[in-house]
Design a protein around this motif. Structure first.
Motif: not given
Length: 151
Positions: A88-92, A113-116, A124-129, A147-148
């Motif tokens: 999982r891609i966890v957060k950007l 985000s779209e590339l992940f 690739g769906a992740h939380a982010r700020s 964070i992955a």
């Protein structure tokens, strides 16, 4: 489809890990989590300098954030040895060099985000700020950390 097949389909070559510009390491793993240090946007091998709301457009920002995501993928590959291990891609966290009245940091960050999402699918769906900041090292327009989770 393997992550590497997807990268090939997207015509993406993974770059080598960049040498840190200060006193830090490019990544740290603890347990099943890998933390990647912030990567700045680069263009033609140099910092992609600019400020949104002054001399850069949101579309240029999406391209810059996508370029950062490619660099992050190269570092993640170096950290884990095989991107297919990513659960999982966890957060950007995205820092967007912007004027006080620029409010599209979230749209700039979509470039990464779209590339992940394209590369990892649902993983690739992740939380982010996404934050607007007054300046980023070397005048870069965008800096993103990741964070992955790996299996």
């Amino acid at each position: 489809m393997s992550v590497y097949d997807k990268l090939k389909e997207l015509n993406i070559s993974l770059p080598p890990v960049a040498v840190p510009a200060a006193a830090y390491v490019p990544f740290v793993q603890t347990g099943n989590l890998v933390f990647l240090s912030g990567h700045i946007a680069k263009k033609d091998g140099k910092a992609w300098a600019g400020q949104f709301g002054r001399d850069m457009t949101t579309d240029e920002g999406k391209a810059a954030a996508r370029a950062v995501a490619v660099d992050l993928l190269g570092t993640l590959h170096a950290a884990v040895g095989d991107l297919n291990k990513v659960k999982r891609i966890v957060k950007l966290m995205s820092l967007v060099n912007s004027t006080g009245d620029f409010t599209e940091q979230h749209l700039v960050t979509n470039g990464a985000s779209e590339l992940f999402g394209q590369v990892f699918g649902d993983k690739g769906a992740h939380a982010r700020s996404a934050f607007g900041v007054a300046q980023i090292p070397m005048g870069a327009c965008v800096e993103i950390e990741l964070i992955a989770e790996i299996g």
